[in-house]
Design an enzyme around this catalytic site. Structure first.
Site, PDB file in Angstrom:
ATOM      1  N   GLU A 214       0.827  -1.212   0.000  1.00 47.94           N
ATOM      2  CA  GLU A 214       0.000   0.000   0.000  1.00 47.94           C
ATOM      3  C   GLU A 214       0.863   1.266   0.000  1.00 47.94           C
ATOM      4  O   GLU A 214       0.706   2.136   0.863  1.00 47.94           O
ATOM      5  CB  GLU A 214      -0.949   0.002   1.213  1.00 47.94           C
ATOM      6  CG  GLU A 214      -2.060  -1.011   1.125  1.00 47.94           C
ATOM      7  CD  GLU A 214      -3.113  -0.681   0.082  1.00 47.94           C
ATOM      8  OE1 GLU A 214      -3.207   0.489  -0.324  1.00 47.94           O
ATOM      9  OE2 GLU A 214      -3.813  -1.607  -0.338  1.00 47.94           O
ATOM     10  N   ASP A 215       1.801   1.344  -0.928  1.00 45.73           N
ATOM     11  CA  ASP A 215       2.599   2.560  -1.142  1.00 45.73           C
ATOM     12  C   ASP A 215       3.611   2.863  -0.038  1.00 45.73           C
ATOM     13  O   ASP A 215       4.218   3.932  -0.049  1.00 45.73           O
ATOM     14  CB  ASP A 215       1.706   3.794  -1.306  1.00 45.73           C
ATOM     15  CG  ASP A 215       1.031   3.792  -2.647  1.00 45.73           C
ATOM     16  OD1 ASP A 215       1.688   3.394  -3.611  1.00 45.73           O
ATOM     17  OD2 ASP A 215      -0.142   4.175  -2.723  1.00 45.73           O
ATOM     18  N   ALA A 216       3.759   1.999   0.956  1.00 44.11           N
ATOM     19  CA  ALA A 216       4.770   2.265   1.983  1.00 44.11           C
ATOM     20  C   ALA A 216       6.153   2.108   1.366  1.00 44.11           C
ATOM     21  O   ALA A 216       6.345   1.351   0.414  1.00 44.11           O
ATOM     22  CB  ALA A 216       4.601   1.314   3.154  1.00 44.11           C
TER      23      ALA A 216
END
Length: 658
Positions: free
Chosen positions: A277-279
C-alpha cells in the site's frame, strides 16, 4: 470559491474547484472607458437612446456592450471588431482591452474592466507567425524586450471571451489558413505547481492534480533569509538538492535555487512486506548520511505590558535552590536576566521567560486605600512539547504600543522515522514502513545500495509513466554528468536516454542485476533501478502521534477534552458504536461511552422519577423511594436543561427480583 456561512458564528471554509494561474497569465486592472466609448462612436456605433425599438430587431444590426452595459448598435460589426483590434495592436488602445462577437445573440462585447485573465499569443498573418527568427535573436541580444513585441503587432494578449473568436495553433507546423494565433510555448498552459512535474503529459491527469496539492506540503528552502526569520512554524530540509530531471518551468521560477527535495536512488521491487500500500522501505545508512533530515522551527512569544495604575510586567531572574545556590531544574536554562540563553537544550515544562505580572492592574477607585508596593504573581512562559528543542535565537524588541516583546526561536532536528510521509513528483505518496540496515539492502553489481525501495504495484493502476521515464532520464543524467529535461509536451526523448545508457554499458531499459543483501544470492529478476526526485512532506508521525489514559475534562459536560493539543481523548463515534452493537459487545459499549468518559452517580426518586440530591427528593419531600444509579453526566445535564425549559423528564425505575 467560498460558501457563505450558514450562521454568524461559522468559520469560512474553502470549498469547490481550486484553479491555478498559468505561467504567463496577466490579471487585468480597471481602466478608463471614456476613450473607448469615444472610439466606438467614431467607428459607427449609434447611441441606443436615439433609436426606436424596430431598428434594434433588424438581422444586420448588432448590439454593442461595454463591460456589460449597452453602448449602442452597429450595422457593420466586422469592421468595428477588425478596426478595434488594429488600433489595439498599433498601441492606440490599452493592450488588455478585449473585443469579441456573439453571433447567436447578435452582440459585440468590449471589455476593459479588471479581474479578467489574459495570456499572450503570437499573431499569425497569412499562415505565417509574425515573430520571426530575427526577432528572437534581437530579444536574446538585448535589443528588444517583451513590450516591443506588443507594440509592434507581433504578440497580443487575449482574454477568455476573445479566445472564442480565435483559432490558436499549438505548434508552428500546425498553422493552417484559418489560424489567427500561435502559442508562445505549450508548457506555459500549466501553472507553477504543475510545471515542476517532469513528463506530466505521460501521467494520468489526477496524479498531476495530486502533485499540485502535495508540492505545497513538501519541505525545502523558503528563502535565503530563512535563518534570520522567526516564523510561527517553519519546516526546512537540511540538505536540499536540485532535481536531476528538471523542466523549463523550474528554470523560469528559479526552483533550483530554493529546491524542495532530494535525489533518491530507487529500486522498484517488493521487499519484506512492509512496503505494501505505497509504503516505502528506507536505507538506514542513507538516513545516517542525512537523507530526508529536516529542521522544524517554532517560536514562543512574550509581551511585557504597562498598565493604567503605573504598574508593569517584569522579568525576574531564575529561582535558586536554597542548598546549592544554583537555579532549580525548571529555571536551569535561564540567564541572570530571566530569559533563556541561545544554544541551550530545552525540555518539556522548562521555563523560557520568567515573567511576573502585578495582581492589581486597574487604577484604584477614589477613597480606597492606595497600596504601597504592588504584589506580583508568576506567569512564566514555559516550553510545551513531547521532544526537546534547542534555542536558536532570542529577540528583544517592542511593539506598536511600546510594550516589550520577547521572541524565542526554537529548533528541532529530525531524521525520518517509521510513519513519516514521502512523495515523488508524480502524486505517488507513501509513508516509511521500514528502515533497513544497509547490509540487508539489495545492491547492484557496481555496489550501489538504493536509498528507497518502492513497491512495483504503485505503477499499473496509477499509470504514472512519467515517473518511469524520470528514473530512466535521471540515471542517464548521472552517468553523463548533466541534467535532463522533462518539460511538458517535450523534454528529453526516451530513445536518446536509452542510447546514453547503452553507451555506458547499462541495460537500455534501466534495469540492473541486483544481489540480495540477506541471502547474498542474485535476485530472480532484473530490477528497475535509478534516481528519482523525492519530496519529504511536512506530515510527520511525531506531530500526530497521540494517546491518553487519564487527562483533562471539559467543565460543562465532564467528558474528555477534544484534540491532541489539549491532551484530548479518542472519540468513539456513532459508526463505531453501531459496529459494537452489531457484535453485541454491550459491556465494551458501556465502558467506552460511559465508564471511561463521564460516569456520574445520581439519586433518582422512584415515585416521581425526578432527580434528587444527597438521598432526598425535593419534590416528594421524602427519601423513601430514592435510588442511586450511574448515568453519563451529559445525560444528567440534558435532564436539568430540559427542566429549566419547563419540560419534565421522569425516569421510571424497576427493581429486578433475583
Amino acid at each position: 470559491m467560498y460558501v457563505a456561512p450558514p450562521c454568524g458564528g461559522c468559520v469560512l471554509k474553502a470549498c469547490g474547484l481550486v484553479k491555478n494561474l498559468a505561467l504567463m497569465t496577466h490579471i487585468t486592472t480597471d481602466m478608463e472607458d471614456g476613450p473607448i466609448i469615444k472610439l466606438a462612436f467614431n467607428l459607427g456605433v449609434e447611441d441606443v437612446n436615439l433609436l426606436c425599438g424596430e431598428e434594434l430587431s433588424y438581422p444586420s444590426v448588432f448590439l454593442v456592450f461595454l463591460n456589460g452595459n449597452i453602448l449602442g448598435v452597429i450595422r457593420d460589426h466586422q469592421k468595428l471588431v477588425h478596426t478595434f483590434r488594429l488600433m489595439r495592436r498599433a498601441g492606440f488602445i490599452n493592450e488588455f482591452v478585449s473585443i469579441s462577437t456573439n453571433l447567436t445573440d447578435r452582440c459585440v462585447y468590449i471589455s476593459s474592466d479588471g479581474g479578467r485573465l489574459c495570456r499572450p499569443y503570437i499573431i499569425v498573418k497569412k499562415s505565417q507567425p509574425a515573430v520571426q527568427k530575427k526577432h528572437i535573436e534581437e530579444l536574446s541580444q538585448g535589443y528588444r524586450n517583451f513590450e516591443d513585441f506588443l507594440h509592434e503587432s507581433l504578440v497580443e494578449y487575449l482574454d477568455v471571451n476573445e479566445e472564442n473568436d480565435c483559432n490558436i495553433a499549438l505548434y508552428e507546423h500546425m498553422i493552417s489558413k484559418d489560424t489567427t494565433h500561435l502559442e508562445i510555448e505549450p508548457f506555459t498552459l500549466l501553472g507553477v505547481c504543475a510545471g515542476l512535474i517532469p513528463y506530466p503529459h505521460h501521467n494520468q491527469s489526477p496524479r498531476n492534480t495530486y502533485q499540485c496539492a502535495m508540492g505545497k506540503q513538501a519541505m525545502g528552502t523558503i528563502g535565503y533569509n530563512q535563518r534570520n526569520r522567526i516564523d510561527t512554524l517553519m519546516y526546512l530540509l537540511a540538505y536540499p538538492q536540485r532535481p536531476m530531471v528538471k523542466t523549463k518551468t523550474i528554470e523560469l521560477i528559479d526552483f533550483e535555487k530554493l529546491p524542495a527535495g532530494q535525489n533518491a536512488t530507487v529500486a522498484v521491487m517488493s521487499y519484506s512486506g512492509y512496503d505494501i500500500e505505497d509504503a516505502l522501505v528506507l536505507n538506514k545508512a542513507s538516513l545516517d548520511r542525512g537523507f530526508g533530515r529536516c529542521l522544524v522551527y517554532k517560536n514562543a512569544k512574550c509581551t511585557l505590558k504597562r498598565y493604567t495604575n503605573q504598574t508593569f510586567d517584569k522579568v525576574m531572574g531564575p529561582m535558586l535552590d536554597a542548598a546549592t545556590r544554583k537555579p532549580i531544574w525548571r529555571h536551569s536554562i535561564l540567564d541572570a536576566d530571566g530569559i533563556c540563553s541561545p544554544g541551550e537544550k530545552v525540555e518539556n515544562k522548562q521555563v523560557l521567560v520568567n515573567k511576573s505580572m502585578p495582581t492589581v492592574t486597574q487604577t484604584p477607585l477614589e477613597g480606597s486605600a492606595q497600596p504601597g508596593q504592588p504584589q506580583y504573581r508568576d506567569v512564566p512562559i514555559t516550553y510545551k512539547g513531547s521532544t526537546d528543542s534547542y534555542i536558536e535565537k532570542v529577540m528583544i524588541s517592542s511593539n506598536a504600543e511600546d510594550a516589550f516583546l520577547i521572541k524565542i526561536l526554537l529548533r528541532q532536528t529530525r531524521r525520518p522515522e517509521i510513519g513519516d510521509k514521502f512523495s515523488s513528483r508524480h502524486g505517488q505518496k507513501g509513508v516509511c514502513g521500514l528502515i533497513v540496515p544497509q547490509e540487508d539492502m539489495p545492491f547492484c553489481d557496481s555496489g550501489i545500495c538504493p536509498d528507497i525501495i518502492m513497491n512495483p504495484h504503485g505503477y499499473p493502476s496509477r499509470m504514472t509513466v512519467g515517473k518511469l521515464i524520470e528514473l530512466l532520464a535521471g540515471k542517464a543524467g548521472v552517468l553523463d554528468g548533466r541534467f535532463h529535461y522533462g518539460t511538458a509536451f517535450g523534454g528529453s526523448k526516451v530513445k536518446d536516454v536509452c542510447e546514453d545508457l547503452i553507451r555506458y554499458g547499462y541495460n537500455y531499459q534501466g534495469k540492473d542485476y541486483v544481489t540480495s543483501g540477506i541471502t547474498g544470492e542474485p535476485l530472480e529478476a532484473y530490477i528497475y533501478f535509478g534516481p528519482v526526485y523525492y519530496q519529504k512532506l511536512k506530515h510527520m508521525v511525531l506531530d500526530k502521534m497521540h494517546a491518553r489514559a487519564r487527562g483533562p475534562r471539559a467543565v460543562l459536560t465532564r467528558q474528555p477534552t477534544e484534540g491532541r493539543s489539549r491532551d484530548g481523548g479518542l472519540r468513539l463515534g456513532e459508526m463505531e458504536r453501531d459496529c459494537l452493537i452489531g457484535y453485541g459487545a454491550s459491556m465494551l459499549l458501556l465502558e467506552r461511552l460511559m465508564i471511561s468518559s463521564d460516569a456520574f452517580e445520581v439519586d433518582v426518586c422512584g415515585q416521581c422519577g425526578l432527580l434528587g440530591y444527597s438521598g432526598w427528593c425535593h419534590y416528594c419531600k421524602s427519601s423513601c423511594h430514592v435510588s442511586s444509579l450511574r448515568i453519563p453526566y451529559a445525560c444528567k445535564l440534558l435532564f436539568q436543561e430540559l427542566q429549566s425549559m419547563n419540560i419534565v423528564p421522569r425516569l421510571k425505575l424497576s427493581r429486578y427480583n433475583e
